[in-house]
Structures are given as C-alpha cells and as structure tokens.
Scaffold this motif. Structure first.
Motif, PDB file in Angstrom:
ATOM      1  N   VAL A 115      73.895  64.151  27.899  1.00  8.08           N
ATOM      2  CA  VAL A 115      72.598  63.631  27.133  1.00  8.08           C
ATOM      3  C   VAL A 115      71.401  64.421  27.739  1.00  8.08           C
ATOM      4  O   VAL A 115      71.280  64.456  28.840  1.00  8.08           O
ATOM      5  CB  VAL A 115      72.073  62.347  27.405  1.00  8.08           C
ATOM      6  CG1 VAL A 115      71.041  61.838  26.483  1.00  8.08           C
ATOM      7  CG2 VAL A 115      73.440  61.318  26.994  1.00  8.08           C
ATOM      8  N   ILE A 116      70.611  65.295  26.870  1.00 12.10           N
ATOM      9  CA  ILE A 116      69.517  66.193  27.073  1.00 12.10           C
ATOM     10  C   ILE A 116      68.271  65.449  26.468  1.00 12.10           C
ATOM     11  O   ILE A 116      68.219  64.949  25.310  1.00 12.10           O
ATOM     12  CB  ILE A 116      69.495  67.264  26.321  1.00 12.10           C
ATOM     13  CG1 ILE A 116      70.946  68.003  26.943  1.00 12.10           C
ATOM     14  CG2 ILE A 116      68.470  68.307  27.031  1.00 12.10           C
ATOM     15  CD1 ILE A 116      71.305  69.023  27.886  1.00 12.10           C
ATOM     16  N   GLY A 117      67.481  65.152  27.322  1.00 12.39           N
ATOM     17  CA  GLY A 117      65.791  64.813  26.778  1.00 12.39           C
ATOM     18  C   GLY A 117      64.787  65.615  27.101  1.00 12.39           C
ATOM     19  O   GLY A 117      64.995  66.628  28.156  1.00 12.39           O
ATOM     20  N   ALA A 118      63.973  66.105  26.074  1.00 13.31           N
ATOM     21  CA  ALA A 118      62.951  67.050  26.166  1.00 13.31           C
ATOM     22  C   ALA A 118      61.598  66.227  25.923  1.00 13.31           C
ATOM     23  O   ALA A 118      61.569  65.955  24.897  1.00 13.31           O
ATOM     24  CB  ALA A 118      63.171  68.283  25.477  1.00 13.31           C
ATOM     25  N   SER A 119      60.650  66.445  26.700  1.00 14.74           N
ATOM     26  CA  SER A 119      59.348  65.798  26.414  1.00 14.74           C
ATOM     27  C   SER A 119      58.393  66.754  26.848  1.00 14.74           C
ATOM     28  O   SER A 119      58.471  67.404  27.810  1.00 14.74           O
ATOM     29  CB  SER A 119      59.000  64.294  26.601  1.00 14.74           C
ATOM     30  OG  SER A 119      59.194  64.245  28.082  1.00 14.74           O
ATOM     31  N   ARG A 120      57.132  66.922  26.083  1.00 17.10           N
ATOM     32  CA  ARG A 120      55.972  67.458  26.704  1.00 17.10           C
ATOM     33  C   ARG A 120      55.408  66.850  27.677  1.00 17.10           C
ATOM     34  O   ARG A 120      54.811  65.734  27.438  1.00 17.10           O
ATOM     35  CB  ARG A 120      55.091  67.934  25.381  1.00 17.10           C
ATOM     36  CG  ARG A 120      54.243  69.102  25.949  1.00 17.10           C
ATOM     37  CD  ARG A 120      54.814  70.371  26.402  1.00 17.10           C
ATOM     38  NE  ARG A 120      53.695  71.323  26.808  1.00 17.10           N
ATOM     39  CZ  ARG A 120      54.057  72.171  27.486  1.00 17.10           C
ATOM     40  NH1 ARG A 120      55.288  72.669  27.735  1.00 17.10           N
ATOM     41  NH2 ARG A 120      53.000  73.044  27.920  1.00 17.10           N
ATOM     42  N   GLY A 121      55.176  67.220  28.983  1.00 20.78           N
ATOM     43  CA  GLY A 121      54.381  66.586  29.925  1.00 20.78           C
ATOM     44  C   GLY A 121      52.877  67.259  29.625  1.00 20.78           C
ATOM     45  O   GLY A 121      52.546  67.845  28.868  1.00 20.78           O
ATOM     46  N   ILE A 129      68.670  65.950  31.971  1.00 19.07           N
ATOM     47  CA  ILE A 129      70.063  66.240  31.757  1.00 19.07           C
ATOM     48  C   ILE A 129      70.892  65.403  32.554  1.00 19.07           C
ATOM     49  O   ILE A 129      71.055  65.211  33.598  1.00 19.07           O
ATOM     50  CB  ILE A 129      70.507  67.823  32.193  1.00 19.07           C
ATOM     51  CG1 ILE A 129      69.649  68.769  31.783  1.00 19.07           C
ATOM     52  CG2 ILE A 129      72.055  68.086  31.932  1.00 19.07           C
ATOM     53  CD1 ILE A 129      69.894  70.170  32.294  1.00 19.07           C
ATOM     54  N   ALA A 130      71.653  64.645  31.691  1.00 16.78           N
ATOM     55  CA  ALA A 130      72.194  63.498  32.313  1.00 16.78           C
ATOM     56  C   ALA A 130      74.184  63.820  31.811  1.00 16.78           C
ATOM     57  O   ALA A 130      74.237  63.986  30.850  1.00 16.78           O
ATOM     58  CB  ALA A 130      72.120  62.079  31.740  1.00 16.78           C
TER      59      ALA A 130
END
Length: 134
Positions: A115-121, A129-130
């Motif tokens: 599982v890939i998560g992408a968010s703008r900090g 990345i899990a």
C-alpha cells in the motif's frame, strides 16, 4: 478491498504523524531500512527516509513493515512512478483512492500486498510504503 480501505486510513495517519517519528526525547535517531523490508519493493528515487515502523496484528493474520519517505516531487509523479515500476515487476493494482491532496494505492503479488500513500506536506511530498504479508 476492506484491507485496502483500512490500510489507507492507517497510512494516512502515519503520513500525518511522520514528522514526529524517528525522534526520541527530541534527539534524532539514525534511520535505516529494516532488513525485513523486501528488496523487490522499490524506494522512490532521491527520497529521504523519515520514519520506519513495524506492525503485527494481534491475531497474526498479517504483518507489516512501513516506511515513510519524503520527496520534492509532486504526488502525481510519485503515484505514476509506483504504478509503472510495480506493474513492470509483476504487481497487480487493487485499488486507488484520492481525497484532497492525498492518494492511496494498493498492489498485490502472490500473498503480499503493498500500500502506497502519497500526500503533500508543508514543503515536501510524504510517501508511505507498507508491505503486508497475509
């Protein structure tokens, strides 16, 4: 599908709290990718390691290694990279969720799920990345 939604929520929390990880008592710790993290899972090129987490469910149904990276690239570049690279490595796309400035995608290969998560900090894109083993 239920696992994807659950992990999307877990990874969202991990991304939001990643700035607090890797420090204990205000002192930075040296972070390294754990040996248990599979070598065939790509790390985003040029990304900086921000956090490392190991999770195991109480029921021993799954275990997970999660790493948090950060990059100057935007979310679309990160998501596109993983879509191309993982497909080329034989992973099958399972689900993709986009909410505001956050995208979560999941891929499956054999009994493994990534599982890939992408968010703008504030200044960089955070990438979680899990790797889950069923």
């Amino acid at each position: 599908m239920r696992k994807s939604v659950l992990w999307g929520a877990v990874l969202s929390l991990a991304v939001m709290t990643s700035a607090c990880q890797g420090q204990e008592g205000g002192l930075p710790q040296k972070l390294v990718i754990p040996e248990s993290f599979p070598a065939d899972l790509p790390l985003y090129p040029g990304a900086r390691l921000e956090s490392v987490q190991k999770v195991k469910s109480g029921s021993a149904v799954w275990a997970s290694d999660t790493i948090i990276l950060s990059s100057d690239d935007d979310i679309a570049e990160v998501v596109g990279y993983y879509q191309r690279d993982l497909t080329a490595r034989g992973w099958s796309a399972m689900a993709k969720t986009a909410v505001d400035d956050q995208v979560t995608t999941s891929y499956k290969k054999d009994r493994r799920v990534m599982v890939i998560g992408a968010s703008r900090g504030k200044e960089r894109t955070l990438i979680s990345i899990a790797h889950l083993v069923e």
